[in-house]
Design a protein around this motif. Structure first.
Motif, PDB file in Angstrom:
ATOM      1  N   ARG A 154       0.734  -1.142  -0.123  1.00 11.27           N
ATOM      2  CA  ARG A 154      -0.126   0.019   0.046  1.00 11.27           C
ATOM      3  C   ARG A 154       1.024   1.357  -0.116  1.00 11.27           C
ATOM      4  O   ARG A 154       0.150   2.192   0.097  1.00 11.27           O
ATOM      5  N   ASN A 155       2.003   1.125   0.152  1.00 12.45           N
ATOM      6  CA  ASN A 155       2.980   2.278   0.261  1.00 12.45           C
ATOM      7  C   ASN A 155       3.843   2.440  -1.263  1.00 12.45           C
ATOM      8  O   ASN A 155       4.446   1.555  -1.799  1.00 12.45           O
ATOM      9  N   VAL A 156       3.956   3.535  -1.599  1.00  7.88           N
ATOM     10  CA  VAL A 156       4.629   3.840  -2.990  1.00  7.88           C
ATOM     11  C   VAL A 156       5.701   5.053  -2.794  1.00  7.88           C
ATOM     12  O   VAL A 156       5.094   6.297  -2.152  1.00  7.88           O
ATOM     13  N   VAL A 157       7.018   4.961  -2.746  1.00  9.90           N
ATOM     14  CA  VAL A 157       7.536   6.272  -2.821  1.00  9.90           C
ATOM     15  C   VAL A 157       8.431   6.342  -4.360  1.00  9.90           C
ATOM     16  O   VAL A 157       9.032   5.676  -5.071  1.00  9.90           O
ATOM     17  N   LEU A 158       8.104   7.527  -4.904  1.00  8.81           N
ATOM     18  CA  LEU A 158       8.428   7.876  -6.117  1.00  8.81           C
ATOM     19  C   LEU A 158       9.692   8.942  -6.018  1.00  8.81           C
ATOM     20  O   LEU A 158       9.779  10.114  -5.290  1.00  8.81           O
ATOM     21  N   VAL A 159      10.629   8.583  -6.957  1.00  8.87           N
ATOM     22  CA  VAL A 159      11.915   9.448  -6.844  1.00  8.87           C
ATOM     23  C   VAL A 159      12.205  10.023  -8.241  1.00  8.87           C
ATOM     24  O   VAL A 159      12.198   9.532  -9.108  1.00  8.87           O
ATOM     25  N   HIS A 160      12.379  11.302  -8.328  1.00 11.08           N
ATOM     26  CA  HIS A 160      12.446  11.947  -9.625  1.00 11.08           C
ATOM     27  C   HIS A 160      14.045  12.090  -9.981  1.00 11.08           C
ATOM     28  O   HIS A 160      14.893  11.909  -9.147  1.00 11.08           O
TER      29      HIS A 160
END
Length: 223
Positions: A3-9
Protein backbone atom coordinates in the motif's frame (compact mmCIF):
# COMPACT_ATOMS: atom_id res chain seq x y z
CA UNK A 1 -1.11 -5.93 -1.60
CA UNK A 2 1.59 -3.34 -0.92
CA UNK A 3 0.00 0.00 0.00
CA UNK A 4 3.00 2.32 0.06
CA UNK A 5 4.94 3.81 -2.83
CA UNK A 6 7.89 6.22 -2.84
CA UNK A 7 8.50 8.06 -6.12
CA UNK A 8 11.98 9.38 -6.92
CA UNK A 9 12.54 12.02 -9.61
CA UNK A 10 15.55 12.25 -11.86
CA UNK A 11 17.68 14.94 -13.43
CA UNK A 12 16.48 18.40 -14.49
CA UNK A 13 13.08 18.14 -12.75
CA UNK A 14 11.73 18.06 -9.21
CA UNK A 15 9.04 15.99 -7.51
CA UNK A 16 6.35 17.76 -9.51
CA UNK A 17 7.26 15.50 -12.43
CA UNK A 18 5.25 12.82 -10.59
CA UNK A 19 2.29 15.15 -9.95
CA UNK A 20 -0.05 13.42 -12.41
CA UNK A 21 0.74 9.92 -11.16
CA UNK A 22 0.23 10.76 -7.47
CA UNK A 23 -3.58 11.22 -7.55
CA UNK A 24 -4.01 8.11 -9.69
CA UNK A 25 -2.07 6.02 -7.20
CA UNK A 26 -3.90 7.55 -4.25
CA UNK A 27 -7.24 6.81 -5.92
CA UNK A 28 -6.12 3.17 -6.13
CA UNK A 29 -5.57 3.13 -2.36
CA UNK A 30 -1.84 3.77 -2.25
CA UNK A 31 -0.02 5.94 0.28
CA UNK A 32 2.30 8.07 -1.84
CA UNK A 33 5.39 10.17 -1.20
CA UNK A 34 7.27 11.94 -4.00
CA UNK A 35 10.83 12.60 -2.88
CA UNK A 36 12.41 16.02 -3.47
CA UNK A 37 15.97 15.07 -4.38
CA UNK A 38 18.57 17.84 -4.06
CA UNK A 39 20.57 16.36 -7.00
CA UNK A 40 23.72 17.64 -5.29
CA UNK A 41 25.29 14.17 -5.11
CA UNK A 42 24.26 10.53 -5.26
CA UNK A 43 24.86 10.22 -1.51
CA UNK A 44 22.55 13.17 -0.81
CA UNK A 45 19.80 11.78 -3.02
CA UNK A 46 20.08 8.34 -1.42
CA UNK A 47 19.89 9.90 2.05
CA UNK A 48 16.71 11.81 1.22
CA UNK A 49 15.16 8.72 -0.35
CA UNK A 50 16.08 6.60 2.66
CA UNK A 51 14.41 9.18 4.89
CA UNK A 52 11.22 8.85 2.85
CA UNK A 53 11.39 5.05 3.05
CA UNK A 54 11.86 5.19 6.82
CA UNK A 55 8.58 7.11 7.10
CA UNK A 56 6.61 4.27 5.50
CA UNK A 57 4.58 1.94 7.69
CA UNK A 58 5.03 -1.42 6.03
CA UNK A 59 6.10 -2.83 2.65
CA UNK A 60 6.86 -0.23 -0.01
CA UNK A 61 7.33 -0.07 -3.76
CA UNK A 62 10.19 2.21 -4.80
CA UNK A 63 9.87 3.85 -8.23
CA UNK A 64 12.47 5.92 -10.06
CA UNK A 65 12.54 8.03 -13.19
CA UNK A 66 15.66 8.73 -15.23
CA UNK A 67 18.92 9.04 -13.27
CA UNK A 68 17.06 8.24 -10.04
CA UNK A 69 17.49 4.64 -11.12
CA UNK A 70 20.99 4.93 -9.68
CA UNK A 71 19.51 6.25 -6.43
CA UNK A 72 17.22 3.26 -5.99
CA UNK A 73 20.08 0.93 -6.86
CA UNK A 74 21.30 1.77 -3.37
CA UNK A 75 18.18 2.86 -1.50
CA UNK A 76 16.33 -0.20 -2.78
CA UNK A 77 18.22 -2.36 -0.30
CA UNK A 78 16.05 -0.97 2.52
CA UNK A 79 14.27 -3.92 4.15
CA UNK A 80 10.78 -2.50 3.60
CA UNK A 81 11.25 -2.22 -0.17
CA UNK A 82 9.43 -5.06 -1.92
CA UNK A 83 9.94 -4.05 -5.54
CA UNK A 84 11.70 -1.59 -7.83
CA UNK A 85 10.08 0.23 -10.74
CA UNK A 86 12.36 1.88 -13.29
CA UNK A 87 10.71 4.44 -15.58
CA UNK A 88 12.98 5.34 -18.51
CA UNK A 89 15.64 5.02 -15.85
CA UNK A 90 19.24 4.12 -15.35
CA UNK A 91 19.86 0.68 -13.89
CA UNK A 92 23.60 0.44 -13.26
CA UNK A 93 25.52 -2.61 -12.16
CA UNK A 94 27.59 -2.26 -8.99
CA UNK A 95 30.79 -0.33 -9.70
CA UNK A 96 29.93 0.08 -13.36
CA UNK A 97 31.21 2.94 -15.52
CA UNK A 98 27.74 3.94 -16.66
CA UNK A 99 28.95 6.54 -19.13
CA UNK A 100 31.15 3.96 -20.85
CA UNK A 101 28.23 1.53 -21.07
CA UNK A 102 25.91 4.22 -22.45
CA UNK A 103 28.53 5.05 -25.11
CA UNK A 104 27.91 1.63 -26.68
CA UNK A 105 24.47 2.84 -27.72
CA UNK A 106 23.42 5.76 -29.97
CA UNK A 107 24.08 9.17 -28.43
CA UNK A 108 20.75 10.72 -27.42
CA UNK A 109 20.01 14.18 -28.88
CA UNK A 110 19.60 15.84 -25.47
CA UNK A 111 23.37 15.82 -24.93
CA UNK A 112 23.92 18.72 -27.29
CA UNK A 113 21.90 21.00 -25.00
CA UNK A 114 23.67 20.34 -21.71
CA UNK A 115 25.17 23.42 -20.05
CA UNK A 116 27.86 22.86 -17.37
CA UNK A 117 29.07 25.41 -14.80
CA UNK A 118 30.30 25.42 -11.21
CA UNK A 119 30.01 21.67 -10.73
CA UNK A 120 26.46 21.37 -12.05
CA UNK A 121 24.80 20.73 -15.37
CA UNK A 122 21.45 21.85 -16.70
CA UNK A 123 19.57 21.88 -20.00
CA UNK A 124 19.07 24.85 -22.27
CA UNK A 125 15.48 25.66 -23.11
CA UNK A 126 15.53 24.28 -26.63
CA UNK A 127 16.99 20.93 -25.57
CA UNK A 128 14.61 20.73 -22.62
CA UNK A 129 11.54 21.24 -24.81
CA UNK A 130 12.67 19.33 -27.90
CA UNK A 131 14.59 16.39 -26.43
CA UNK A 132 13.85 16.06 -22.71
CA UNK A 133 10.14 16.91 -22.67
CA UNK A 134 9.24 15.74 -26.17
CA UNK A 135 5.62 14.61 -26.22
CA UNK A 136 4.66 16.95 -23.37
CA UNK A 137 2.44 19.94 -24.32
CA UNK A 138 4.60 23.04 -24.73
CA UNK A 139 2.97 25.05 -21.92
CA UNK A 140 3.41 22.18 -19.49
CA UNK A 141 6.98 21.62 -20.64
CA UNK A 142 7.77 25.31 -20.09
CA UNK A 143 6.38 25.06 -16.55
CA UNK A 144 8.70 22.12 -15.88
CA UNK A 145 11.62 24.01 -17.41
CA UNK A 146 10.96 26.90 -15.02
CA UNK A 147 11.52 24.62 -11.99
CA UNK A 148 14.47 22.74 -13.50
CA UNK A 149 16.89 21.46 -10.83
CA UNK A 150 20.60 21.47 -11.79
CA UNK A 151 22.38 18.11 -11.56
CA UNK A 152 25.77 17.57 -9.93
CA UNK A 153 28.56 16.65 -12.35
CA UNK A 154 30.06 14.22 -9.79
CA UNK A 155 30.15 10.66 -11.24
CA UNK A 156 27.17 8.79 -9.70
CA UNK A 157 28.82 5.38 -9.32
CA UNK A 158 26.99 2.97 -7.04
CA UNK A 159 28.67 0.19 -5.08
CA UNK A 160 25.54 -1.98 -5.03
CA UNK A 161 22.71 -2.87 -7.39
CA UNK A 162 19.50 -3.54 -5.49
CA UNK A 163 17.84 -5.02 -8.58
CA UNK A 164 19.85 -8.19 -7.99
CA UNK A 165 17.93 -8.69 -4.76
CA UNK A 166 14.49 -7.18 -5.39
CA UNK A 167 11.85 -7.89 -8.06
CA UNK A 168 12.00 -5.27 -10.81
CA UNK A 169 9.72 -3.64 -13.37
CA UNK A 170 10.72 -1.35 -16.25
CA UNK A 171 8.85 1.12 -18.48
CA UNK A 172 10.71 1.76 -21.74
CA UNK A 173 9.98 5.10 -23.43
CA UNK A 174 9.91 4.29 -27.16
CA UNK A 175 10.39 7.93 -28.20
CA UNK A 176 13.06 8.79 -25.63
CA UNK A 177 15.59 11.43 -26.76
CA UNK A 178 17.40 11.54 -23.39
CA UNK A 179 18.24 7.84 -22.84
CA UNK A 180 18.40 5.69 -25.95
CA UNK A 181 15.37 3.32 -26.01
CA UNK A 182 17.62 0.43 -27.05
CA UNK A 183 19.76 1.10 -23.99
CA UNK A 184 16.64 1.07 -21.82
CA UNK A 185 15.67 -2.32 -23.27
CA UNK A 186 19.18 -3.62 -22.57
CA UNK A 187 18.99 -2.57 -18.93
CA UNK A 188 15.49 -3.99 -18.49
CA UNK A 189 16.57 -7.33 -19.97
CA UNK A 190 19.71 -7.43 -17.82
CA UNK A 191 17.57 -6.94 -14.71
CA UNK A 192 15.09 -9.58 -15.86
CA UNK A 193 12.48 -6.89 -15.24
CA UNK A 194 8.82 -7.20 -16.13
CA UNK A 195 8.80 -4.70 -18.99
CA UNK A 196 6.26 -2.51 -20.76
CA UNK A 197 6.86 -0.09 -23.62
CA UNK A 198 5.19 3.31 -23.60
CA UNK A 199 4.77 5.47 -26.71
CA UNK A 200 6.34 8.43 -24.91
CA UNK A 201 9.40 10.59 -24.72
CA UNK A 202 11.61 10.69 -21.64
CA UNK A 203 8.99 12.27 -19.38
CA UNK A 204 6.55 9.38 -19.47
CA UNK A 205 5.27 10.03 -15.91
CA UNK A 206 4.10 13.42 -17.19
CA UNK A 207 2.81 12.40 -20.62
CA UNK A 208 1.43 8.94 -19.76
CA UNK A 209 0.77 8.84 -16.01
CA UNK A 210 -1.94 6.19 -16.39
CA UNK A 211 0.47 3.70 -17.99
CA UNK A 212 3.15 4.38 -15.39
CA UNK A 213 0.61 4.16 -12.59
CA UNK A 214 -0.56 0.77 -13.86
CA UNK A 215 3.01 -0.55 -13.84
CA UNK A 216 3.54 0.64 -10.27
CA UNK A 217 0.27 -1.03 -9.25
CA UNK A 218 1.50 -4.27 -10.83
CA UNK A 219 4.60 -4.03 -8.69
CA UNK A 220 2.38 -3.54 -5.63
CA UNK A 221 0.10 -6.49 -6.39
CA UNK A 222 0.56 -9.87 -4.68
CA UNK A 223 2.79 -12.24 -6.62
Amino acid sequence: MVRNVVLVHGAYVDGSSWAKAVPLLRAAGMNVIAVQNPLTSLADDVAVTNFALARQDGPTVLAAHSCAGTVISRAGLAPNVTGLVHVAARAPEAGEDFAALAAKFPTPPVGSGIVTANGFRSLGEQAFLRDFANGVPRKEALDLYAVQVPLSTAPPTTSVAAWHRKPSWYAVSKGDRTIDPGFERFMAKRMKAATVEVDAGHLSPVAYPEAIGRLIMQAAAPS
